[in-house]
Scaffold this motif. Structure first.
Motif, PDB file in Angstrom:
ATOM      1  N   ALA A 313      -2.510  -5.194 -14.994  1.00  0.00           N
ATOM      2  CA  ALA A 313      -3.128  -3.904 -14.669  1.00  0.00           C
ATOM      3  C   ALA A 313      -3.952  -4.001 -13.379  1.00  0.00           C
ATOM      4  CB  ALA A 313      -3.991  -3.428 -15.831  1.00  0.00           C
ATOM      5  N   ALA A 314      -4.528  -5.164 -13.146  1.00  0.00           N
ATOM      6  CA  ALA A 314      -5.319  -5.327 -11.914  1.00  0.00           C
ATOM      7  C   ALA A 314      -4.415  -5.193 -10.680  1.00  0.00           C
ATOM      8  CB  ALA A 314      -6.017  -6.680 -11.920  1.00  0.00           C
ATOM      9  N   VAL A 315      -3.208  -5.710 -10.780  1.00  0.00           N
ATOM     10  CA  VAL A 315      -2.263  -5.580  -9.654  1.00  0.00           C
ATOM     11  C   VAL A 315      -1.864  -4.117  -9.483  1.00  0.00           C
ATOM     12  CG1 VAL A 315       0.014  -6.251  -8.776  1.00  0.00           C
ATOM     13  CG2 VAL A 315      -1.372  -7.904 -10.040  1.00  0.00           C
ATOM     14  N   LEU A 316      -1.636  -3.456 -10.614  1.00  0.00           N
ATOM     15  CA  LEU A 316      -1.271  -2.033 -10.542  1.00  0.00           C
ATOM     16  C   LEU A 316      -2.395  -1.243  -9.881  1.00  0.00           C
ATOM     17  CD1 LEU A 316       0.236  -1.517 -14.140  1.00  0.00           C
ATOM     18  CD2 LEU A 316       1.368  -2.314 -12.062  1.00  0.00           C
ATOM     19  N   ALA A 317      -3.613  -1.589 -10.246  1.00  0.00           N
ATOM     20  CA  ALA A 317      -4.764  -0.898  -9.660  1.00  0.00           C
ATOM     21  C   ALA A 317      -4.829  -1.137  -8.154  1.00  0.00           C
ATOM     22  CB  ALA A 317      -6.049  -1.380 -10.328  1.00  0.00           C
ATOM     23  N   ASP A 318      -4.590  -2.371  -7.759  1.00  0.00           N
ATOM     24  CA  ASP A 318      -4.636  -2.675  -6.320  1.00  0.00           C
ATOM     25  C   ASP A 318      -3.632  -1.829  -5.551  1.00  0.00           C
ATOM     26  OD1 ASP A 318      -6.618  -4.485  -6.720  1.00  0.00           O
ATOM     27  OD2 ASP A 318      -5.370  -6.279  -6.477  1.00  0.00           O
ATOM     28  N   LEU A 319      -2.461  -1.659  -6.148  1.00  0.00           N
ATOM     29  CA  LEU A 319      -1.436  -0.867  -5.468  1.00  0.00           C
ATOM     30  C   LEU A 319      -1.890   0.590  -5.305  1.00  0.00           C
ATOM     31  CD1 LEU A 319       1.649  -0.570  -4.490  1.00  0.00           C
ATOM     32  CD2 LEU A 319       1.989   0.413  -6.748  1.00  0.00           C
ATOM     33  N   VAL A 320      -2.315   1.200  -6.408  1.00  0.00           N
ATOM     34  CA  VAL A 320      -2.648   2.635  -6.304  1.00  0.00           C
ATOM     35  C   VAL A 320      -3.910   2.850  -5.467  1.00  0.00           C
ATOM     36  CG1 VAL A 320      -1.408   3.404  -8.345  1.00  0.00           C
ATOM     37  CG2 VAL A 320      -3.748   2.628  -8.597  1.00  0.00           C
ATOM     38  N   LYS A 321      -4.797   1.905  -5.523  1.00  0.00           N
ATOM     39  CA  LYS A 321      -5.991   1.990  -4.664  1.00  0.00           C
ATOM     40  C   LYS A 321      -5.564   2.033  -3.191  1.00  0.00           C
ATOM     41  CE  LYS A 321      -7.613  -2.034  -3.403  1.00  0.00           C
ATOM     42  NZ  LYS A 321      -7.083  -2.936  -2.388  1.00  0.00           N
ATOM     43  N   ASP A 322      -4.611   1.201  -2.840  1.00  0.00           N
ATOM     44  CA  ASP A 322      -4.153   1.185  -1.447  1.00  0.00           C
ATOM     45  C   ASP A 322      -3.392   2.458  -1.089  1.00  0.00           C
ATOM     46  OD1 ASP A 322      -5.372  -1.167  -0.811  1.00  0.00           O
ATOM     47  OD2 ASP A 322      -3.626  -2.431  -1.209  1.00  0.00           O
ATOM     48  N   ILE A 323      -2.596   2.964  -2.031  1.00  0.00           N
ATOM     49  CA  ILE A 323      -1.872   4.213  -1.725  1.00  0.00           C
ATOM     50  C   ILE A 323      -2.883   5.330  -1.462  1.00  0.00           C
ATOM     51  CG2 ILE A 323      -0.219   5.939  -2.533  1.00  0.00           C
ATOM     52  CD1 ILE A 323       1.086   3.836  -4.283  1.00  0.00           C
ATOM     53  N   GLU A 324      -3.869   5.419  -2.328  1.00  0.00           N
ATOM     54  CA  GLU A 324      -4.908   6.450  -2.140  1.00  0.00           C
ATOM     55  C   GLU A 324      -5.522   6.343  -0.742  1.00  0.00           C
ATOM     56  OE1 GLU A 324      -5.203   9.257  -4.609  1.00  0.00           O
ATOM     57  OE2 GLU A 324      -7.228   8.958  -3.867  1.00  0.00           O
ATOM     58  N   ILE A 325      -5.925   5.138  -0.410  1.00  0.00           N
ATOM     59  CA  ILE A 325      -6.635   4.960   0.870  1.00  0.00           C
ATOM     60  C   ILE A 325      -5.716   5.227   2.054  1.00  0.00           C
ATOM     61  CG2 ILE A 325      -7.800   3.255   2.326  1.00  0.00           C
ATOM     62  CD1 ILE A 325      -8.859   2.010  -0.297  1.00  0.00           C
ATOM     63  N   ILE A 326      -4.504   4.712   1.963  1.00  0.00           N
ATOM     64  CA  ILE A 326      -3.572   4.891   3.088  1.00  0.00           C
ATOM     65  C   ILE A 326      -3.271   6.375   3.294  1.00  0.00           C
ATOM     66  CG2 ILE A 326      -1.179   4.495   3.832  1.00  0.00           C
ATOM     67  CD1 ILE A 326      -1.454   1.682   2.505  1.00  0.00           C
ATOM     68  N   ARG A 327      -3.101   7.071   2.185  1.00  0.00           N
ATOM     69  CA  ARG A 327      -2.798   8.491   2.335  1.00  0.00           C
ATOM     70  C   ARG A 327      -3.989   9.256   2.931  1.00  0.00           C
ATOM     71  NH1 ARG A 327      -0.657  12.521  -2.228  1.00  0.00           N
ATOM     72  NH2 ARG A 327       1.370  12.724  -1.254  1.00  0.00           N
ATOM     73  N   ILE A 328      -5.168   8.928   2.482  1.00  0.00           N
ATOM     74  CA  ILE A 328      -6.352   9.609   3.020  1.00  0.00           C
ATOM     75  C   ILE A 328      -6.500   9.302   4.508  1.00  0.00           C
ATOM     76  CG2 ILE A 328      -8.884   9.649   2.933  1.00  0.00           C
ATOM     77  CD1 ILE A 328      -8.550   9.325  -0.162  1.00  0.00           C
ATOM     78  N   ILE A 329      -6.292   8.053   4.852  1.00  0.00           N
ATOM     79  CA  ILE A 329      -6.374   7.674   6.269  1.00  0.00           C
ATOM     80  C   ILE A 329      -5.308   8.405   7.080  1.00  0.00           C
ATOM     81  CG2 ILE A 329      -5.900   5.788   7.883  1.00  0.00           C
ATOM     82  CD1 ILE A 329      -7.145   3.893   5.890  1.00  0.00           C
ATOM     83  N   GLY A 330      -4.105   8.466   6.521  1.00  0.00           N
ATOM     84  CA  GLY A 330      -2.997   9.112   7.234  1.00  0.00           C
ATOM     85  C   GLY A 330      -3.304  10.569   7.516  1.00  0.00           C
ATOM     86  N   TYR A 331      -3.777  11.270   6.496  1.00  0.00           N
ATOM     87  CA  TYR A 331      -4.111  12.688   6.703  1.00  0.00           C
ATOM     88  C   TYR A 331      -5.290  12.853   7.654  1.00  0.00           C
ATOM     89  CZ  TYR A 331      -0.850  15.180   3.686  1.00  0.00           C
ATOM     90  OH  TYR A 331       0.275  15.749   3.166  1.00  0.00           O
ATOM     91  N   GLN A 332      -6.226  11.936   7.565  1.00  0.00           N
ATOM     92  CA  GLN A 332      -7.373  12.024   8.472  1.00  0.00           C
ATOM     93  C   GLN A 332      -6.912  11.850   9.924  1.00  0.00           C
ATOM     94  OE1 GLN A 332     -10.400  12.941   8.445  1.00  0.00           O
ATOM     95  NE2 GLN A 332     -10.987  12.200  10.484  1.00  0.00           N
ATOM     96  N   TYR A 333      -6.010  10.884  10.119  1.00  0.00           N
ATOM     97  CA  TYR A 333      -5.525  10.672  11.481  1.00  0.00           C
ATOM     98  C   TYR A 333      -4.745  11.908  11.961  1.00  0.00           C
ATOM     99  CZ  TYR A 333      -3.780   8.176  15.588  1.00  0.00           C
ATOM    100  OH  TYR A 333      -3.503   7.785  16.867  1.00  0.00           O
TER     101      TYR A 333
END
Ligand SMILES: Cc1cc2nc3c(=O)[nH]c(=O)nc-3n(C[C@H](O)[C@H](O)[C@H](O)COP(=O)(O)OP(=O)(O)OC[C@H]3O[C@@H](n4cnc5c(N)ncnc54)[C@H](O)[C@@H]3O)c2cc1C
Lengths: 422, 414
Positions: A313-333
């Motif tokens: 589950a920790a690995v799963l969390a790491d993945l979705v945490k990164d998707i969240e951040i990458i998407r937010i960064i992408g939209y911000q850019y």
């Protein structure tokens, strides 16, 4: 259970057509790409399977027209306040199905940015090239020919190298440019390109920014030769090859913006390249999330779905945490590109550098995450029937192209620390 | 360039014959693979199969660990750990897939023919296949995997995963059943499978040797995968397959851990070989590529040099670890706690470290090579795909870590 639509989107500033675009492309992806994509790797030369998906998306749905002004048959996205945000959503949705298709599709707009975007819209060239893209139901591809055999990174390293390593030359002969040179790797080469945007120099070795030229070259001009596609680790839907320009003659007005401005606005092209790269990574990761949800529910460890194991589950969390951040960064850019009045011009060194930083952050996270997910799926991780490994192979190139990670690091450090020699 | 000479290892641990074998394998790689790579890429029939034939049959590697009395070369002692490592490094350098097949085959054979755990009857029956055949004889293993949510009621679990097959006694024979099992390699063309089964009256898992031509053994169509083109893999099904009782290679957790330890040693060596190949590619790139304007050699740029240095550093430390692990196999008595833990924990630690390091190194090398790193022509991407495929076959790192935690912290419930 949450779906990919539950990853955060900045609702207060997404484009009004975001959902509309998203739905259309999602339907296209689920029907035209996902059922066939496992066989794309074997189709890398012929594109028999891949071509119909392109035709549907770019020709029939008409998405290859979006940048051109409305009166020329386009959708006018080039003068909208949402050019980048809408593009981000489009690219993300396409990349969810296949990032190779997303690249080929996205790169078609890449050179067109030079002439379709405000404030440097080149009406004459838009009129010249719009029919090629707007008067057909077939996919039409453009390419951005930068990289040369001696190196792609240096050509993009514009602040320091200032175009001095470019070997493709443009010489004025009356009212025509004569182009000579050898390019490598442009997306949409290998025989599929109809229109090249060619990075060249009017004075080889020069560091004078007026000598950096961006000139359009229709692929059917005498002297243009596209080689055979290269075989590569992934991204079969994107064809890349050598391209030779041998005394190719094009009208003088095919130069995109003119001395000084070609250099300036080409940096905007780089900014959009960074944005697209983040979107490709984000889209692929969305689908990885879907694949993984499925895997973790149907595979058991100690009698429970794998996802119920705390360490997993920790690995799963790491993945979705990164998707969240990458998407937010992408939209911000995207927002930064869409609102120059707030963030400064899209071609500024600041915007380019920040784009580089976001891009390499997204790519590094994605490469690491997908490696871990593959590992978690054990032998299923390398089984092509699961589609996961395809994303792993595909997204690696996003990290490598556009000058690679190290150039991203140098441009980021250069801007924030005011370095002079990097 | 043979980069294996650049990275130090304890010279005292190998002898002249090991160097000779390594040289032979280097030449094999150059003639059978390197010189033909551009033309045939990963073609199984035109490139890999002929190369395997040369290696397994002509260079006689498939005879290596069988006793002389059975027609083999007689290297069936734990003392050959360094010989194996040196050989597998060279094979892995040439082609990870062939190295991987050899590693699995040697692992399976070592459970049958090594002096200290030799199964005499099996040895006598099986050795001729390996020692007299003029074709490569490939061994494969079928190990526990995640259970699917619709798993059959007869399924037995081992350390949280499902044992792939169920066996029962039938007079002097064993009857084995298992549906759509995924072997580690070569489901299409392996001559022997070591299948981990549950067996009535046995507590732990039992490894049973199943000949590839057994009636009731069904091979699916090959499936497509990320890498390891030399492994023509397919799922297999065993429908009431009958083999003699003597085909039990071992039973119990300790023996399984012991076999896996050899597997991990062998895989570490193959992965090491792939790192040498990657080093050679990136070194050539560093010697010839120019960045940051004309006249600036790649290897002279401080940033790229620092990434290249990390690559060299990681390879060097990995090799030292590998030879240290081999030394533990040779004289376990010289190490504390080894007897009890049966080498499994150090072997799992080393193989995990080396394959993870290799993934990192290959990712970095690709970063440094831009598009060339991604193009088939430069070969780097093949090692990257192959290595990753090997790594996933070692099992999930998250779950393997539970084995380490059990050992280090005496965890009882993991
Ligand atoms: C699928 C795909 C699509 C592509 N699409 C296009 C396209 O549409 N148009 C196009 O022109 N090209 C395209 N490319 C090419 C790609 O953008 C280039 O390969 C990339 O820019 C790197 O250039 P290079 O391969 O020549 O490597 P090099 O320029 O030789 O760079 C190699 C490495 O050197 C290091 N490096 C470079 N500069 C510096 C520096 N200043 N400081 C420190 N380290 C540095 C980085 O690690 C870099 O990765 C594509 C490639 C692929 C594989």
């Amino acid at each position: 259970m949450p779906s990919i639509d539950d990853f955060t989107r900045p609702k207060e500033y997404i484009s009004p057509i975001d959902d509309y675009f998203g739905k259309i492309v999602r339907q296209w992806a689920d029907k035209e790409v996902i059922p066939y994509r496992q066989r794309y790797d074997e189709d890398w030369q012929e594109h028999r399977l891949i071509e119909p998906a392109f035709d549907k998306l770019m020709g029939e749905l008409g998405l290859q027209r979006v940048l051109f002004p409305e009166d020329l048959g386009g959708w006018g996205l080039g003068h909208s306040h949402y050019t980048a945000s809408a593009s981000f959503r489009l690219m993300e949705e396409v990349a969810r199905a296949d990032s190779g298709i997303a690249v080929a599709f996205g790169v078609t707009f890449w050179p067109l940015i030079m002439i379709c975007n405000e404030p440097h819209l080149n009406r004459r060239l838009c009129e010249e090239f719009a029919p090629l893209f707007c008067n057909t139901n077939k996919a039409v591809f453009a390419a951005n020919a930068m990289t040369e055999p001696q190196g792609g990174a240096d050509i993009e390293n514009m602040e320091i190298i200032k175009g001095s390593t470019i070997e493709t030359t443009a010489v004025l002969d009356g009212d025509d440019w004569i182009i000579n040179g050898h390019k490598l790797w442009p997306t949409n080469s290998g025989g599929v390109c109809s229109l090249f945007g060619v990075v060249c120099t009017t004075r080889p070795g020069s560091k004078d920014l007026n000598d950096f030229a961006f000139i359009f070259v229709p692929a059917d001009r005498p002297g243009v030769t596209q080689g055979n596609s290269y075989q590569k680790a992934g991204m079969a839907a994107d064809k890349n090859s050598d391209v030779w320009f041998d005394h190719v003659r094009v009208p003088k007005y095919y130069r995109a913006c003119g001395p000084g401005d070609d250099y300036k606005y080409f940096k905007e092209v780089i900014s959009f390249g960074n944005l697209g790269s983040i979107a490709f990574v984000c889209g692929a990761m969305m689908n990885v999330f879907e694949i993984l949800q499925n895997f973790c529910n149907s595979n058991l460890y100690r009698g429970l779905p794998v996802k119920e194991h705390d360490a997993v589950a920790a690995v799963l969390a790491d993945l979705v945490k990164d998707i969240e951040i990458i998407r937010i960064i992408g939209y911000q850019y995207a927002r930064m590109l869409d609102r120059p009045e707030l963030y400064g011009p899209r071609w500024s060194d600041e915007i380019v550098a920040k784009g580089r930083a976001y891009k390499y952050f997204a790519c590094d996270r994605a490469v690491e995450d997908l490696g871990r997910v593959m590992n978690l799926m054990e032998s299923g991780g390398s089984d092509r029937a699961r589609d996961l490994e395809k994303h792993w192979r595909d997204i690696k190139i996003v990290q490598l192209w556009m000058g690679g990670k190290q150039l991203c690091q140098m441009e980021t450090a250069r801007w924030f620390f005011d370095c002079k020699t990097l | 360039m043979d980069s294996s000479k650049i990275f130090p290892f304890p010279l005292g641990s190998v002898d002249d014959s090991d160097f000779l074998l390594a040289q032979t394998l280097y030449r094999w790689a150059e003639t059978e693979l390197v010189s033909k790579r551009l033309e045939f890429r990963e073609d199984y029939v035109k490139l890999l199969l002929p190369a395997m034939k040369k290696l397994f049959v002509d260079v006689e590697l498939q005879k290596m660990t069988w006793p002389e009395s059975c027609g083999g070369i007689g290297l069936n002692r734990r003392e050959i750990a360094h010989t194996l490592v040196m050989a597998l490094e060279q094979v892995g350098r040439a082609d990870c897939g062939i190295g991987y097949l050899l590693a699995v085959t040697l692992t399976l054979c070592s459970s049958i023919n090594f002096e200290y755990n030799r199964k005499e009857d099996l040895c006598q029956r099986i050795a001729p296949f390996f020692c007299q055949s003029d074709q490569p004889v490939i061994g494969s293993l079928v190990l526990p995997s995640y259970a699917m949510d619709n798993y059959p009621a007869v399924t037995t679990f081992f350390r949280g995963k499902a044992l792939p097959a169920v066996a029962r006694y039938d007079n002097d024979n064993l009857v084995i059943n298992g549906q759509e099992m995924r072997p580690l390699n070569s489901g299409r063309d392996a001559s022997f499978f070591g299948v981990l089964c549950s067996l009535e009256a046995e507590d732990g898992p039992v490894l049973i040797l199943v000949p590839g031509d057994s009636p009731g053994l069904i091979r699916d169509e090959p499936f497509l995968k990320t890498g390891l083109a030399a492994s023509n893999n397919a799922d297999i099904t065993l429908n009431d397959v009958i083999v003699p009782r003597e085909n039990i290679i071992f039973s119990g957790e300790d023996c399984l851990s012991h076999m896996l330890s050899w597997f991990y040693l062998n895989i570490s060596a193959v992965s090491m070989g792939s790192l040498f190949a990657v080093f050679e590619i990136i070194r050539e790139w560093g010697d010839t590529r120019v960045i940051k304007g004309k006249g600036n050699l790649f290897k002279e740029n401080p940033l790229t040099a620092s990434v290249m240095a990390e690559i060299g550093h990681d390879i060097m430390l990995s090799r030292l670890l590998l030879y240290q692990l081999a030394a533990m196999f040779i004289s376990p008595d010289s190490y504390s706690h080894i007897e009890r833990e049966n080498l499994y924990v150090p072997a799992l630690s080393v193989v995990s470290h080396i394959t993870q390091t290799a993934e990192k190194v290959m990712n970095q090398a690709m970063e440094l090579m831009g598009s060339a790193g991604y193009a088939t022509e430069w070969n780097l991407e093949r090692y990257w795909r192959d290595l990753k495929t090997i790594q996933v076959h070692l099992g999930s790192w998250e779950l393997n870590k539970m084995d380490l935690a059990r050992y280090f912290y005496n965890s009882q419930k993991l």
